[in-house]
Scaffold this motif. Sequence first.
Motif, PDB file in Angstrom:
ATOM      1  N   HIS A 216      -8.651   5.843   3.244  1.00  0.00           N
ATOM      2  CA  HIS A 216      -7.469   6.162   2.241  1.00  0.00           C
ATOM      3  C   HIS A 216      -6.082   5.718   2.711  1.00  0.00           C
ATOM      4  O   HIS A 216      -5.602   5.715   3.532  1.00  0.00           O
ATOM      5  N   PHE A 217      -5.976   4.493   1.453  1.00  0.00           N
ATOM      6  CA  PHE A 217      -4.244   3.712   1.637  1.00  0.00           C
ATOM      7  C   PHE A 217      -3.429   3.484   0.876  1.00  0.00           C
ATOM      8  O   PHE A 217      -4.357   4.113  -0.376  1.00  0.00           O
ATOM      9  N   TYR A 234      -4.850  -2.708   4.795  1.00  0.00           N
ATOM     10  CA  TYR A 234      -4.244  -2.158   6.296  1.00  0.00           C
ATOM     11  C   TYR A 234      -2.682  -1.454   5.795  1.00  0.00           C
ATOM     12  O   TYR A 234      -1.724  -1.754   6.658  1.00  0.00           O
ATOM     13  N   ASN A 235      -3.142  -0.534   5.504  1.00  0.00           N
ATOM     14  CA  ASN A 235      -2.504   0.805   5.334  1.00  0.00           C
ATOM     15  C   ASN A 235      -2.454   1.721   5.042  1.00  0.00           C
ATOM     16  O   ASN A 235      -1.965   2.267   4.018  1.00  0.00           O
ATOM     17  N   THR A 236      -3.101   2.416   6.017  1.00  0.00           N
ATOM     18  CA  THR A 236      -3.199   4.121   5.849  1.00  0.00           C
ATOM     19  C   THR A 236      -2.492   5.445   5.781  1.00  0.00           C
ATOM     20  O   THR A 236      -1.168   5.092   6.477  1.00  0.00           O
ATOM     21  N   LEU A 237      -3.208   5.490   4.613  1.00  0.00           N
ATOM     22  CA  LEU A 237      -2.634   7.066   5.163  1.00  0.00           C
ATOM     23  C   LEU A 237      -3.534   8.407   4.822  1.00  0.00           C
ATOM     24  O   LEU A 237      -2.856   9.022   5.874  1.00  0.00           O
ATOM     25  N   ASN A 238      -4.614   8.226   5.085  1.00  0.00           N
ATOM     26  CA  ASN A 238      -5.337   8.802   5.955  1.00  0.00           C
ATOM     27  C   ASN A 238      -6.498   9.091   6.922  1.00  0.00           C
ATOM     28  O   ASN A 238      -6.913   7.964   5.997  1.00  0.00           O
ATOM     29  N   TYR A 239      -6.918   9.465   7.981  1.00  0.00           N
ATOM     30  CA  TYR A 239      -7.762   8.079   8.415  1.00  0.00           C
ATOM     31  C   TYR A 239      -9.415   9.483   8.138  1.00  0.00           C
ATOM     32  O   TYR A 239     -10.064   8.764   9.089  1.00  0.00           O
ATOM     33  N   HIS A 281      -1.375   2.039  12.798  1.00  0.00           N
ATOM     34  CA  HIS A 281      -0.408   2.260  12.420  1.00  0.00           C
ATOM     35  C   HIS A 281       0.424   2.759  11.016  1.00  0.00           C
ATOM     36  O   HIS A 281      -1.610   3.080  10.387  1.00  0.00           O
ATOM     37  N   THR A 282       0.785   3.420  10.038  1.00  0.00           N
ATOM     38  CA  THR A 282       0.598   4.222   9.096  1.00  0.00           C
ATOM     39  C   THR A 282       1.258   3.649   7.509  1.00  0.00           C
ATOM     40  O   THR A 282       2.533   3.032   7.989  1.00  0.00           O
ATOM     41  N   ALA A 283       0.970   4.405   6.478  1.00  0.00           N
ATOM     42  CA  ALA A 283       1.159   4.298   5.196  1.00  0.00           C
ATOM     43  C   ALA A 283       2.702   4.656   5.196  1.00  0.00           C
ATOM     44  O   ALA A 283       3.233   4.111   4.119  1.00  0.00           O
ATOM     45  N   GLU A 284       3.858   5.260   6.279  1.00  0.00           N
ATOM     46  CA  GLU A 284       4.654   5.563   5.784  1.00  0.00           C
ATOM     47  C   GLU A 284       6.206   5.080   6.517  1.00  0.00           C
ATOM     48  O   GLU A 284       6.643   5.056   6.321  1.00  0.00           O
ATOM     49  N   GLY A 285       5.453   3.945   6.709  1.00  0.00           N
ATOM     50  CA  GLY A 285       6.613   2.924   6.548  1.00  0.00           C
ATOM     51  C   GLY A 285       8.095   2.810   7.879  1.00  0.00           C
ATOM     52  O   GLY A 285       7.388   3.165   8.484  1.00  0.00           O
ATOM     53  N   PRO A 290       8.918   6.616   2.915  1.00  0.00           N
ATOM     54  CA  PRO A 290       8.570   7.751   1.901  1.00  0.00           C
ATOM     55  C   PRO A 290       7.658   8.965   3.183  1.00  0.00           C
ATOM     56  O   PRO A 290       7.652   8.704   4.264  1.00  0.00           O
ATOM     57  N   THR A 291       8.195  10.041   3.027  1.00  0.00           N
ATOM     58  CA  THR A 291       7.767  11.385   4.193  1.00  0.00           C
ATOM     59  C   THR A 291       6.201  11.222   3.281  1.00  0.00           C
ATOM     60  O   THR A 291       7.023  12.060   2.311  1.00  0.00           O
ATOM     61  N   LEU A 292       5.556  11.370   3.555  1.00  0.00           N
ATOM     62  CA  LEU A 292       4.154  11.453   3.394  1.00  0.00           C
ATOM     63  C   LEU A 292       3.356  12.329   4.063  1.00  0.00           C
ATOM     64  O   LEU A 292       2.273  13.717   2.967  1.00  0.00           O
TER      65      LEU A 292
END
Length: 707
Positions: A216-217, A234-239, A281-285, A290-292
Amino acid sequence: MTCHGHNVPVTEATAAPNALGPSPDPDLRLGAVVQSDGTTFTVWAPAAERVELALIDQQGGQRNLDLAHMGEYWTGFVAGVGHGQRYGYRVHGPFDPTHGLRFNPAKLLLDPYARAVDGELDFASPLIYDSSEGDSAGHVPVGVVVASSEPPPPISRPVPWTETVIYELHTKGFTKLHPDVPEHQRGTYAGLAHPSVISYLVDLGVTSVELLPIHHFLTEPAIAARGLPNYWGYNTLNYFAPHAPFSSSGSLGEQVAEFKAMVAAFHAAGIEVILDVVYNHTAEGGFDGPTLSFRGLDNRAYYRLTQGGTMYDVTGTGNSVDTSHPQVRRLVMDSLRYWVEEMGVDGFRFDLAVTLIRNERHEVDTVGHPFLAEVAADPVLGRVKLISEPWDVGNFGYQVGNFGTPWSEWNGKYRDSVRDIWRTSSYGVQDLAYRLSGSSDLYGDDGRYPYASINFVTAHDGFTLRDLVSYDHKHNELNREDNRDGTDDNRSWNCGFEGETDDPGVVALRKRQMANLMATLVLSTGVPMITAGDECGRTQHGNNNPYCQDNETSWFDWSLPGVWSDHFALTKKLLALRAAHPTLRQWHYFSGQPVVPGGRKDLSWIAPHGGEMTEADWHDGNLRTIGMFLAGDAIRGTDADGNVPVDNSFLLALNATAETRDVVVPDASWAPAYEVVLDTSSSGATEVVAGAVVPLAPRCLVLLRAL
C-alpha cells in the motif's frame, strides 16, 4: 468489552492510562491477531510513555483504549473485535525533533503490521503534519483487522532460474484498457487474473511476472500539489497490506482475498509472481513530511538520522529506512515471510537494495551486514527468488556484482553495454562479450551462476524499447517539472529523426533496431527481463520518467499486439527458442575449454575472419562485428527433471555497424553447416556451409543452428 483473562471492564482512554491486560500470545505477534473471541493488538514503541488503541467505526467515530506496556511492546486483547475493524494508534511521549523524537498523540498512526489499509491521505490538510496540533483522524489512512485465511495454492512446478523469463508490469496499467476484462475489474488484481490476460502471457512465453509495487502506497504531497498521482508506487506506507485501490472488491480486507485469488490464477497457469518491494524508504518523506506511522512510533529507530535529528537520505525521497536496527530488520523479514507464506508470492525485487545494507554509520557493508546474513539463513526466503537493484544514491551506492549468494541482481552494466553496441557507441566488443555470456566478470568470482545476472535493456524507469530507438532526448513535459526530471543518460538513438515519423526508411530501421535489442536480450546467458509492451511497440512518447502518469501514457495499449504483430511474433519466437534449447540458457559459466579434443570449445568468440578472436581483435575499438559459438554438447549440470541435456550448437553473429560486413563462417571442425533460425535483416538465407563468406547486413543479428 473486557480485558482478556482479567474480566475487568474497559473504560475509554483518559489522561490517566487505564491499561488493557497483557496479550495472551507469549510470542507477542505484532499487528492485529484475530482469535475466536476477539483480537490481540501489539505494537513496538520502546520509547513511548503511553499507547492508545483507537477503534474507528465506519462513521469515523473512535473508541480509544490504553494498551499494556510489556518491555518494548504495547499490547492488549479486545473482546468482540474481529475482521474488518478499522483501527490506529495514538502514541504519547516527548516531542523533540532535534533529538529525533516525534511523539504526538494528536496524530493517528497506522500499524506497521496492518494487513490491510483503508482510507486516503488528505493532502490539503495541515493536520497530517507535526507542525499542526490538531487531530489527524479522518485525514489519514487507517489499519484494518484481517482474519487469517488459506494461502493460494503453490505453483505446481517452481520455475528454475535457467528457464526464468521475467515480465515487468504495472498491476493497474496492464489491464486498464483491456477490452475483455469487465470494466469494474480493469486495473485491479482481479483484472490481472482474468483468463484473457493470463493467456496472453502464457502465449508470449514468459514464466514470471514482476509487479511494480503493490504494497500500500501513497502519492507524495508535493506531487499531489501539482495535480498528479504517484502511479508507479515507489512510496510505501505499509509493508504488509496490498494496495487497496488495486482491489475491485473493497478495502476492508477484500483486497487481501483478491490478491490471493490473483496469485492462485497465475500459479494455475504455471506463472510465478514476483513483487517489486520498497523497503528503503517510506511515504512519510523528509523531516517536514506527514506523520502517518513509523515516525510517530519510533522515529529514531526506523529512519537514518543525522546528529541534528534530520533525515539522512540515500534514496532521494527524503528518508531512508535504517535496517541496521534489529527491530527494523524484523519488520522487513516478517513482511517478506508473510508475503511468501500467507500471500503465496514467489520472489522479490528489492528497490534501491544498497540502502538495506548500510550499517549504523550509513556505510555500505556487502560482507557483514546482518540483513544479508538473516536473508541467507532464512528457510522461507531460501525457496524464493531474490533480486536486488544493487545501487542507491548515496556514497559508494553503485554495487553491481557485489551482493553475493543467494542474490541475483539487476545488471545495469548489461543494459548500458547492449544499448551502446547497437547505437554504435561502444569501444569494441570486449564488454559486450562479457554481457552476452553471463557477466562472469561480475558474478563468477563469488560462487554465483549466470542467473545472478538479471539482463534487461529497458525497465519501468526509462524509455520503452520503441522510444529507445525513436528519441535522443527525454520529453517529460507532462510531469510538470519543466523536463528536469528523469535521466539524461539514455544511451538511445532516434535513427535520424526525433519522435514519431511516417518516413518508411526510419520506421524500418527502428523496427530492425528493436528486433536487434530484443534478440540480444533473450539470447544472452542470464535471466532476461522484458518490460511490458516492449514485445509490441508500446510508447510513452519520449517520457522516460512517467512515474506520475496514470493515463494512456503509461497504460498498456491492447491494440498494439495486432498492429505490431511482426515484433510480437519475433519476441514469441525468441522465447520459444530459449525455452527449447538449454544451450541458450546455461546454468554454469563457460570454461572456454575444448569439448572435442583439438576442436570446438564450449564457448568460442569468432572474429569476422572466421577464426577465434585474437588479442588485436579484442583491443580493436572500432570492431562491432562478432560471433559467439555455443557448443550444445558442452552443457554442464542437469535439467529440472535431473537429466543431462544434449542440445544443438548455435552460432550467434551480430553486426552493429552501418555497413555490410563480410564474415567467414568457421570451418568444418566446428560444424559442417548451419540453418538460419533468426535473421533480423530478413535477408532470406536459410542455410550456410562451413567456411563460406557471408555478407552480414548492416545492423543485424543472425542466429544459426549447427547441422
